[in-house]
Motif scaffolding. Structure first.
Motif, PDB file in Angstrom:
ATOM      1  N   ALA B  22      59.063 -56.448   8.716  1.00  0.00           N
ATOM      2  CA  ALA B  22      59.039 -57.652   9.564  1.00  0.00           C
ATOM      3  C   ALA B  22      59.778 -58.807   8.883  1.00  0.00           C
ATOM      4  CB  ALA B  22      57.593 -58.047   9.865  1.00  0.00           C
ATOM      5  N   ALA B  23      59.577 -58.941   7.573  1.00  0.00           N
ATOM      6  CA  ALA B  23      60.233 -60.030   6.828  1.00  0.00           C
ATOM      7  C   ALA B  23      61.747 -59.851   6.816  1.00  0.00           C
ATOM      8  CB  ALA B  23      59.689 -60.084   5.397  1.00  0.00           C
ATOM      9  N   VAL B  24      62.176 -58.614   6.587  1.00  0.00           N
ATOM     10  CA  VAL B  24      63.621 -58.341   6.534  1.00  0.00           C
ATOM     11  C   VAL B  24      64.239 -58.542   7.916  1.00  0.00           C
ATOM     12  CG1 VAL B  24      65.306 -56.478   6.223  1.00  0.00           C
ATOM     13  CG2 VAL B  24      63.526 -56.867   4.498  1.00  0.00           C
ATOM     14  N   LEU B  25      63.502 -58.144   8.955  1.00  0.00           N
ATOM     15  CA  LEU B  25      64.004 -58.325  10.318  1.00  0.00           C
ATOM     16  C   LEU B  25      64.225 -59.810  10.612  1.00  0.00           C
ATOM     17  CD1 LEU B  25      64.607 -56.124  12.394  1.00  0.00           C
ATOM     18  CD2 LEU B  25      62.425 -56.648  13.482  1.00  0.00           C
ATOM     19  N   GLU B  26      63.371 -60.670  10.009  1.00  0.00           N
ATOM     20  CA  GLU B  26      63.537 -62.123  10.188  1.00  0.00           C
ATOM     21  C   GLU B  26      64.588 -62.691   9.252  1.00  0.00           C
ATOM     22  OE1 GLU B  26      59.735 -63.938   9.552  1.00  0.00           O
ATOM     23  OE2 GLU B  26      58.805 -62.794  11.184  1.00  0.00           O
ATOM     24  N   GLY B  27      65.168 -61.850   8.411  1.00  0.00           N
ATOM     25  CA  GLY B  27      66.222 -62.306   7.501  1.00  0.00           C
ATOM     26  C   GLY B  27      65.694 -63.008   6.268  1.00  0.00           C
ATOM     27  N   ARG B  28      64.403 -62.783   5.950  1.00  0.00           N
ATOM     28  CA  ARG B  28      63.825 -63.491   4.810  1.00  0.00           C
ATOM     29  C   ARG B  28      64.101 -62.787   3.492  1.00  0.00           C
ATOM     30  NH1 ARG B  28      58.085 -63.370   6.713  1.00  0.00           N
ATOM     31  NH2 ARG B  28      57.646 -63.696   4.516  1.00  0.00           N
ATOM     32  N   GLY B 310      64.576 -49.289 -10.741  1.00  0.00           N
ATOM     33  CA  GLY B 310      63.892 -48.012 -10.507  1.00  0.00           C
ATOM     34  C   GLY B 310      63.245 -47.910  -9.132  1.00  0.00           C
ATOM     35  N   ALA B 311      62.968 -49.047  -8.500  1.00  0.00           N
ATOM     36  CA  ALA B 311      62.367 -49.032  -7.161  1.00  0.00           C
ATOM     37  C   ALA B 311      63.413 -48.828  -6.079  1.00  0.00           C
ATOM     38  CB  ALA B 311      61.619 -50.344  -6.900  1.00  0.00           C
ATOM     39  N   ALA B 312      64.657 -49.241  -6.356  1.00  0.00           N
ATOM     40  CA  ALA B 312      65.673 -49.369  -5.301  1.00  0.00           C
ATOM     41  C   ALA B 312      65.825 -48.106  -4.450  1.00  0.00           C
ATOM     42  CB  ALA B 312      67.018 -49.765  -5.916  1.00  0.00           C
ATOM     43  N   GLY B 313      65.961 -46.963  -5.082  1.00  0.00           N
ATOM     44  CA  GLY B 313      66.224 -45.733  -4.332  1.00  0.00           C
ATOM     45  C   GLY B 313      65.106 -45.375  -3.371  1.00  0.00           C
ATOM     46  N   VAL B 314      63.867 -45.653  -3.766  1.00  0.00           N
ATOM     47  CA  VAL B 314      62.728 -45.329  -2.914  1.00  0.00           C
ATOM     48  C   VAL B 314      62.566 -46.412  -1.847  1.00  0.00           C
ATOM     49  CG1 VAL B 314      60.287 -44.725  -2.847  1.00  0.00           C
ATOM     50  CG2 VAL B 314      61.634 -44.189  -4.892  1.00  0.00           C
ATOM     51  N   LEU B 315      62.581 -47.676  -2.270  1.00  0.00           N
ATOM     52  CA  LEU B 315      62.408 -48.802  -1.343  1.00  0.00           C
ATOM     53  C   LEU B 315      63.447 -48.765  -0.228  1.00  0.00           C
ATOM     54  CD1 LEU B 315      61.841 -52.519  -2.437  1.00  0.00           C
ATOM     55  CD2 LEU B 315      63.349 -51.941  -0.569  1.00  0.00           C
ATOM     56  N   GLU B 316      64.699 -48.576  -0.605  1.00  0.00           N
ATOM     57  CA  GLU B 316      65.781 -48.647   0.379  1.00  0.00           C
ATOM     58  C   GLU B 316      65.753 -47.436   1.314  1.00  0.00           C
ATOM     59  OE1 GLU B 316      69.103 -49.404  -2.261  1.00  0.00           O
ATOM     60  OE2 GLU B 316      68.237 -51.326  -2.860  1.00  0.00           O
ATOM     61  N   THR B 317      65.291 -46.289   0.804  1.00  0.00           N
ATOM     62  CA  THR B 317      65.114 -45.109   1.663  1.00  0.00           C
ATOM     63  C   THR B 317      64.023 -45.376   2.694  1.00  0.00           C
ATOM     64  OG1 THR B 317      65.795 -43.584  -0.081  1.00  0.00           O
ATOM     65  CG2 THR B 317      64.418 -42.668   1.669  1.00  0.00           C
ATOM     66  N   VAL B 318      62.883 -45.873   2.234  1.00  0.00           N
ATOM     67  CA  VAL B 318      61.740 -46.093   3.126  1.00  0.00           C
ATOM     68  C   VAL B 318      62.076 -47.143   4.188  1.00  0.00           C
ATOM     69  CG1 VAL B 318      59.377 -47.017   3.225  1.00  0.00           C
ATOM     70  CG2 VAL B 318      60.002 -45.363   1.449  1.00  0.00           C
ATOM     71  N   LEU B 319      62.697 -48.242   3.766  1.00  0.00           N
ATOM     72  CA  LEU B 319      63.000 -49.308   4.733  1.00  0.00           C
ATOM     73  C   LEU B 319      64.048 -48.843   5.750  1.00  0.00           C
ATOM     74  CD1 LEU B 319      61.773 -52.132   5.064  1.00  0.00           C
ATOM     75  CD2 LEU B 319      63.872 -53.045   4.092  1.00  0.00           C
ATOM     76  N   SER B 320      65.000 -48.037   5.309  1.00  0.00           N
ATOM     77  CA  SER B 320      66.008 -47.501   6.247  1.00  0.00           C
ATOM     78  C   SER B 320      65.349 -46.606   7.284  1.00  0.00           C
ATOM     79  CB  SER B 320      67.084 -46.716   5.483  1.00  0.00           C
ATOM     80  OG  SER B 320      67.806 -47.584   4.631  1.00  0.00           O
ATOM     81  N   MET B 321      64.378 -45.805   6.866  1.00  0.00           N
ATOM     82  CA  MET B 321      63.654 -44.939   7.813  1.00  0.00           C
ATOM     83  C   MET B 321      62.937 -45.790   8.863  1.00  0.00           C
ATOM     84  SD  MET B 321      61.981 -42.201   5.173  1.00  0.00           S
ATOM     85  CE  MET B 321      62.918 -40.829   4.476  1.00  0.00           C
ATOM     86  N   HIS B 322      62.242 -46.838   8.399  1.00  0.00           N
ATOM     87  CA  HIS B 322      61.494 -47.673   9.343  1.00  0.00           C
ATOM     88  C   HIS B 322      62.416 -48.405  10.299  1.00  0.00           C
ATOM     89  CE1 HIS B 322      57.185 -47.459   8.173  1.00  0.00           C
ATOM     90  NE2 HIS B 322      57.749 -46.810   7.172  1.00  0.00           N
ATOM     91  N   ALA B 323      63.565 -48.848   9.794  1.00  0.00           N
ATOM     92  CA  ALA B 323      64.507 -49.559  10.665  1.00  0.00           C
ATOM     93  C   ALA B 323      65.050 -48.611  11.732  1.00  0.00           C
ATOM     94  CB  ALA B 323      65.641 -50.149   9.829  1.00  0.00           C
ATOM     95  N   LEU B 324      65.436 -47.401  11.338  1.00  0.00           N
ATOM     96  CA  LEU B 324      65.962 -46.446  12.327  1.00  0.00           C
ATOM     97  C   LEU B 324      64.873 -46.036  13.316  1.00  0.00           C
ATOM     98  CD1 LEU B 324      68.424 -44.162  10.300  1.00  0.00           C
ATOM     99  CD2 LEU B 324      68.929 -46.195  11.659  1.00  0.00           C
ATOM    100  N   HIS B 326      62.921 -47.992  14.583  1.00  0.00           N
ATOM    101  CA  HIS B 326      62.962 -49.078  15.576  1.00  0.00           C
ATOM    102  C   HIS B 326      64.350 -49.209  16.212  1.00  0.00           C
ATOM    103  CE1 HIS B 326      59.340 -50.176  13.253  1.00  0.00           C
ATOM    104  NE2 HIS B 326      58.934 -50.724  14.381  1.00  0.00           N
ATOM    105  N   GLY B 327      65.237 -48.253  15.933  1.00  0.00           N
ATOM    106  CA  GLY B 327      66.571 -48.283  16.528  1.00  0.00           C
ATOM    107  C   GLY B 327      67.476 -49.355  15.959  1.00  0.00           C
ATOM    108  N   ILE B 328      67.253 -49.714  14.695  1.00  0.00           N
ATOM    109  CA  ILE B 328      67.984 -50.837  14.099  1.00  0.00           C
ATOM    110  C   ILE B 328      68.723 -50.411  12.822  1.00  0.00           C
ATOM    111  CG2 ILE B 328      67.681 -53.078  12.911  1.00  0.00           C
ATOM    112  CD1 ILE B 328      67.057 -53.548  15.730  1.00  0.00           C
ATOM    113  N   VAL B 329      69.978 -50.830  12.717  1.00  0.00           N
ATOM    114  CA  VAL B 329      70.676 -50.824  11.426  1.00  0.00           C
ATOM    115  C   VAL B 329      70.547 -52.250  10.893  1.00  0.00           C
ATOM    116  CG1 VAL B 329      72.921 -50.699  10.274  1.00  0.00           C
ATOM    117  CG2 VAL B 329      72.300 -48.967  11.983  1.00  0.00           C
ATOM    118  N   LEU B 330      69.818 -52.411   9.823  1.00  0.00           N
ATOM    119  CA  LEU B 330      69.529 -53.764   9.318  1.00  0.00           C
ATOM    120  C   LEU B 330      70.799 -54.483   8.858  1.00  0.00           C
ATOM    121  CD1 LEU B 330      66.295 -52.895   7.332  1.00  0.00           C
ATOM    122  CD2 LEU B 330      66.422 -54.410   9.333  1.00  0.00           C
TER     123      LEU B 330
END
Lengths: 193, 380
Positions: B22-28, B310-324, B326-330
């Motif tokens: 939700a925060a990323v979707l708002e651009g925060r 060390g978090a990047a690979g997991v965090l960015e994978t998880v957030l990309s899954m959630h965005a897709l 919702h039909g969104i490329v962040l």
């Protein structure tokens, strides 16, 4: 299956002791000069990379012809101390605000996987490079991770082993070259090295 | 198939995935300038937890803050929230494993002024985290510079594929410290401003703190509506220990490996590393061009989180899954104008998509590069 073992006071290649006169870092330099000699970048490396580099060179000298420039060879190494030997050196350069001189040449070695990169650069290996840290030496875990690395169909053989450098003069490496169809690669074999 | 059954993102933007999304979707973003933090002489821009925020949360779940380091607390918080989603998992089973991705773990313990619990050994931290939950198998710490988070997922995939394990919990985390910040400053790799990925005026990266968890399990078939880890590959540039390849060699080869036999038109997104250093982003653009992915939508999340190591690979994978989902490329926060020699399909706006597969790409010191391909179950 070729293997090497490097300790602070001994070098063994496929079971044969290499005669050395010194110990610790001096021994690594002695072996470099006597057996390698054509890679001055060695002197820029931190202790962990010197250890891993010497072990890998001695291992690969057993191979004929020596394989270079390939994506089919992986480098998968393990240890206990990560890059802590160089981490401590870097910490010293930033410990005091009055004596503050952080250096990129020291900082770059504060990652344990740099040694996998050094071996890849030396030999032009474009394959997989992986570094994992365990609480203690565990031949079964090393064996299983390496066997599973062959699930990548590109990987035909793996340089693997334990490369641990607790301090400049307290280190141990065992390294072996495992082919995809190697039947003798077992936890027991790793333990015996 | 190997599917994701639970996940978590714990970052300065929030303590669960939905709040982060939700925060990323708002651009925060929590990227802020820091002066005098940890006695670092030069100011720096970073995304950090508020002082005491991790400990407060950790206490709230009943954790003993005097027993676990800040790094261990962060890992435990993230894993605990992911495990809560799948209460049927038997953590103590010999068929369940824990893989930890970190670059520096508890390195701040090396400082002579460190007064917290624990020590600097990654294996010690791993043991503390494993014992907290009651894992009985040996925890593995994958420490492969900035690609650790993908390497850990690849190790997990293989551990399930080989039949050794049924369930693997992967947690990626790093906390920032005087050690890491001064090191990156010495490399002149940090931007004083908020980072500008792929932009013509990009000047460097920002560091960030976060943890993220993904739990993988084996299921039969593809009729399950879950995200599947399809393939993963790690390749080396064989070029330089601290500079990316000018030909994008390792990234290109990693992409080639995971996309072998795949129709590239089905790939809806490549979530790249995009650290915002001049060399990294240029290298990735070249690798994408060589792989004919320069027309495929790409994005990077560094503008929201900084580089969480060390978090990047997991965090960015998880957030990309959630965005897709919702039909969104962040949107790529911080991007304005194309600044790579090969133009890539990057945007400062969120974009709609119906695609259900994506590639995650990372690269790091030691010349290492990794890619993974993910696909949603039930998708064509």
């Amino acid at each position: 299956m070729n293997w090497v073992r490097v300790r602070k006071d001994s070098v063994v290649i496929n079971g044969n002791m290499l005669a050395t006169e010194s110990t610790g870092q001096a021994m690594l330099k002695e072996v470099y000069k006597k057996c390698i000699g054509d890679y001055p970048k060695f002197f820029k490396m931190d202790a962990l990379c010197r250890l891993g580099f010497v072990a890998s060179e001695l291992l690969l000298q057993q191979e004929s012809p020596r394989v270079v420039n390939t994506e089919h060879r992986a480098v998968i190494l393990f240890n206990r101390s990560s890059s802590l030997c160089d981490d401590r050196n870097y910490q010293e350069t930033i410990q005091d605000s009055d004596n503050f001189f952080p250096s990129p040449a020291v900082f770059v070695y504060t990652l344990p996987n740099i040694i996998t990169g050094e071996i890849s650069i030396r030999n032009k290996y474009y394959g997989e490079t992986l570094f994992a840290v365990l609480k203690q030496f565990d031949a079964r875990e090393i064996h299983d991770i390496v066997c599973e690395a062959f699930l990548d169909s590109m990987t035909l053989d793996v340089i693997t082993g334990w490369v641990d450098c607790e301090s400049d003069d307290d280190f141990e490496a065992c390294m072996l070259l495992v082919a995809r169809d190697e039947n003798n690669f077992t936890p027991e074999f790793i333990n015996e090295i | 198939m190997i599917v994701k059954i639970a996940d978590n993102i714990t970052s300065p933007l929030g303590f669960d995935t939905a709040t982060n999304y939700a925060a990323v979707l708002e651009g925060r973003s929590c990227l802020k300038p820091h002066e005098d933090k940890w006695n670092v002489p030069e100011p720096f821009m970073a995304s950090l937890f508020e002082d005491g925020a991790i400990a407060k949360r950790f206490s709230a779940i009943g954790g003993n803050v005097h027993k676990y380091s800040r790094f261990e607390q962060l890992c435990i918080l993230s894993v605990a929230l992911a495990l809560k989603q799948v209460p049927h998992i038997d953590v103590a089973s010999k068929r369940t494993a824990l893989v930890i991705s970190t670059t520096k773990g508890n390195v701040e313990a090396l400082d002579s002024n460190y007064s917290g619990p624990g020590n600097e050994y990654l294996g010690y931290s791993a043991q503390m985290i494993a014992e907290y939950f009651g894992f009985t198998t040996t925890p593995i710490v994958v420490s492969n510079a900035c690609i650790s988070g993908l390497c850990a997922q690849i190790v997990a995939m293989r551990g399930i594929e080989s039949g050794r394990f049924d369930t693997i919990v992967v947690v990626g985390a790093d906390v920032q410290s005087r050690f890491i910040v001064t090191g990156f400053q010495s490399f002149k790799a940090l931007s004083h401003e908020e980072c500008k990925p792929f932009d013509i005026n990009r000047q460097g990266l920002n560091l960030g703190e976060a943890a993220a968890t993904v739990i993988y399990q084996k299921v039969e078939g593809e009729n399950h509506n879950c995200w599947m880890a399809m393939s993963g590959a790690i390749r080396n540039d064989a070029n330089h220990i601290s500079g990316p390849s000018r030909t994008g060699e390792g990234s290109y080869r990693a992409l080639r490996a995971v996309l072998e036999g795949v129709d590239i038109s089905q790939i809806g997104l490549v979530n790249v590393h995009g650290t915002s250093t001049p060399y990294n982003d240029e290298m990735e653009a070249i690798a994408l061009g060589r792989m004919k992915l320069d027309k495929t939508p790409i994005n990077t999340l560094k503008g929201y989180y900084g580089h969480t190591m060390g978090a990047a690979g997991v965090l960015e994978t998880v957030l990309s899954m959630h965005a897709l989902d919702h039909g969104i490329v962040l949107a790529t926060r911080g991007y304005e104008q194309c600044g790579t020699s090969i133009p890539v399909n990057v945007s400062a706006q969120h974009r709609n998509t119906s695609a259900m597969s994506f590639v995650k790409l990372l690269s790091g010191f030691g010349g290492c590069n990794a890619a993974m391909l993910f696909k949603k179950g039930g998708a064509a």
